[in-house]
Design a protein around this motif. Structure first.
Motif, short mmCIF file in Angstrom:
data_model
loop_
_atom_site.label_atom_id
_atom_site.label_comp_id
_atom_site.label_asym_id
_atom_site.label_seq_id
_atom_site.Cartn_x
_atom_site.Cartn_y
_atom_site.Cartn_z
N LEU A 145 -26.10 27.10 4.08
CA LEU A 145 -24.35 26.94 3.98
C LEU A 145 -24.62 25.20 3.75
O LEU A 145 -23.08 24.97 3.36
N VAL A 146 -25.02 24.87 4.77
CA VAL A 146 -24.40 23.73 4.89
C VAL A 146 -26.12 22.34 4.84
O VAL A 146 -26.03 21.45 4.09
N TRP A 147 -27.22 22.88 5.06
CA TRP A 147 -27.64 21.37 5.36
C TRP A 147 -28.35 21.71 4.45
O TRP A 147 -28.65 20.50 3.87
N VAL A 148 -28.93 22.82 3.84
CA VAL A 148 -29.52 22.42 2.42
C VAL A 148 -28.79 21.64 1.56
O VAL A 148 -28.93 21.02 0.48
N PRO A 149 -27.44 22.42 1.67
CA PRO A 149 -26.61 21.73 0.09
C PRO A 149 -26.49 20.14 0.88
O PRO A 149 -26.28 18.87 -0.60
N LEU A 150 -26.13 20.34 2.03
CA LEU A 150 -26.13 18.23 2.21
C LEU A 150 -27.06 17.25 2.20
O LEU A 150 -26.40 16.19 1.31
N PHE A 151 -28.13 17.79 2.10
CA PHE A 151 -29.25 17.28 1.97
C PHE A 151 -29.75 17.06 0.50
O PHE A 151 -30.05 16.05 0.10
N TYR A 188 -25.10 25.57 -6.62
CA TYR A 188 -26.69 26.02 -6.49
C TYR A 188 -26.99 26.26 -5.11
O TYR A 188 -28.16 27.41 -4.29
N LEU A 189 -27.18 25.75 -4.88
CA LEU A 189 -27.87 24.70 -3.46
C LEU A 189 -26.88 25.09 -2.19
O LEU A 189 -27.36 26.31 -1.14
N GLY A 190 -25.68 25.57 -2.47
CA GLY A 190 -24.84 26.23 -1.33
C GLY A 190 -24.38 27.85 -1.94
O GLY A 190 -23.39 28.33 -1.01
N CYS A 191 -24.70 28.64 -2.30
CA CYS A 191 -25.23 29.96 -3.05
C CYS A 191 -25.27 30.44 -1.95
O CYS A 191 -26.11 30.27 -0.67
N PRO A 192 -24.29 31.91 -0.99
CA PRO A 192 -25.19 32.66 -0.20
C PRO A 192 -26.01 33.18 -0.63
O PRO A 192 -26.78 33.14 -1.81
N GLY A 193 -27.06 34.32 0.45
CA GLY A 193 -28.14 34.17 0.60
C GLY A 193 -28.32 35.18 -0.12
O GLY A 193 -27.09 36.75 -0.94
#
Length: 315
Positions: A237-243, A264-269
């Protein structure tokens, strides 16, 4: 966009989606829906209503806008990169037996339902068409890499890539995108009755899918959350969408394309993570914890991230 206007608009996009999830959770707790209903309805969404939604959204779309090679290429490339980054972190920080579940939970998102619902709420038909193409493309990545990492750390199940290839070739979501693109490019006009009937099916997809997600959530699983589940959720929720957004801005991706990418990058599992964990006899409780934590927490992280992007006039 002003601060208050950006905040209000953000809530208008995210709240309806997560309210449907909470509706599913509430209906399950009071006994109005049960596990049998959720299983059957989820299969209906996967095999019928969601393919209809993706097919119609692409057929009705302006493909000059929906097919964006730079966005699609970046999304797929970054998804692969996020897999290896999460895997490297798991090797460094977590026990060997949990590395497969951690990696899958950290990089795999629920784009097919939650992401598509958010994209549709934010950008309408454009969000549906672009989001549909992205979802169809990334499903292959999610499945192949999840099977690889879970089998790599499994002492009981080996990888059967032939079966995986067959399943992907028969995946209704992938097939709907594959068939929709040539129909849209050819300019073929589908009969009015087919479009109307397909529209009825498509209209069921997102609300029914979101209710099913809510029905599968377990508050007790949230209470049993471990440090590994929290770490994987932080990645998701943080590092993947942020980068990912930082890289997209560096590549010149902005506007609605950047907004859909963030959603899409910040979606839940993905709920499929739990099913796959059980199939590989891995720690399915850890997988469930990651899904529950990311689903609840993404209400805040997605709302905050979308609010900031709007306030900064980037989307």
């Amino acid at each position: 966009m002003g601060l208050l206007a950006a905040f209000t608009h953000t809530l208008e996009i995210t709240l309806p989606v997560f309210l449907m999830v909470f509706l599913g959770l509430g209906l399950k707790r009071i006994g109005w829906i049960d596990a049998h209903f959720i299983t059957t309805a989820s299969m209906l969404v996967f095999k019928v209503t969601m393919p209809a939604l993706l097919f119609l959204s692409i057929v009705k779309a302006d493909l000059n806008r929906a097919l964006q090679p730079e966005l699609i290429g970046y999304f797929i490339g970054y998804t692969v990169l996020s897999f290896f980054l999460a895997w490297a972190w798991a090797v460094w920080r977590h026990p060997r037996i949990e590395r497969g579940i951690f990696t899958q939970g950290a990089f795999r998102a629920n784009n097919g339902i939650v992401g598509l619902a958010l994209a549709a709420g934010q950008y309408g038909d454009y969000g549906l068409s672009v989001g549909g193409v992205l979802a169809g493309a990334v499903i292959v990545i999610y499945n192949v890499f999840s099977v690889f990492i879970l089998s790599f750390y499994s002492d009981q199940i080996t990888t059967d890539f032939r079966s995986l290839a067959k399943n992907l070739a028969k995946n209704p979501l992938i097939l709907s995108v594959v068939f929709a693109i040539p129909v849209a490019l050819s300019g073929i006009e589908l009969p009015g009755w087919a479009m109307t009937s397909g529209g009825y099916l498509a209209g069921m997809s997102l609300p029914l899918g979101l209710i099913c997600i809510g029905g599968t959530l377990s508050v007790s699983a949230f209470k049993r959350s471990s440090s590994i589940a929290l770490d994987a959720s932080l990645w998701k929720l943080v590092w993947v969408p942020l980068f990912g957004i930082a890289g997209a801005l560096a590549m010149g991706i902005h506007g609605p394309a950047l907004g859909i990418l963030f959603l899409y990058l910040g979606c839940p599992g993905a709920a499929a993570s739990f099913v796959m964990a059980k199939a590989f006899k891995a720690n399915d409780k850890l997988a469930a914890n990651i899904i529950v934590i990311t689903t609840f927490a993404s209400m805040f992280t997605l709302s905050l991230g979308l609010f900031l992007l709007k306030w900064l006039a980037l989307v």
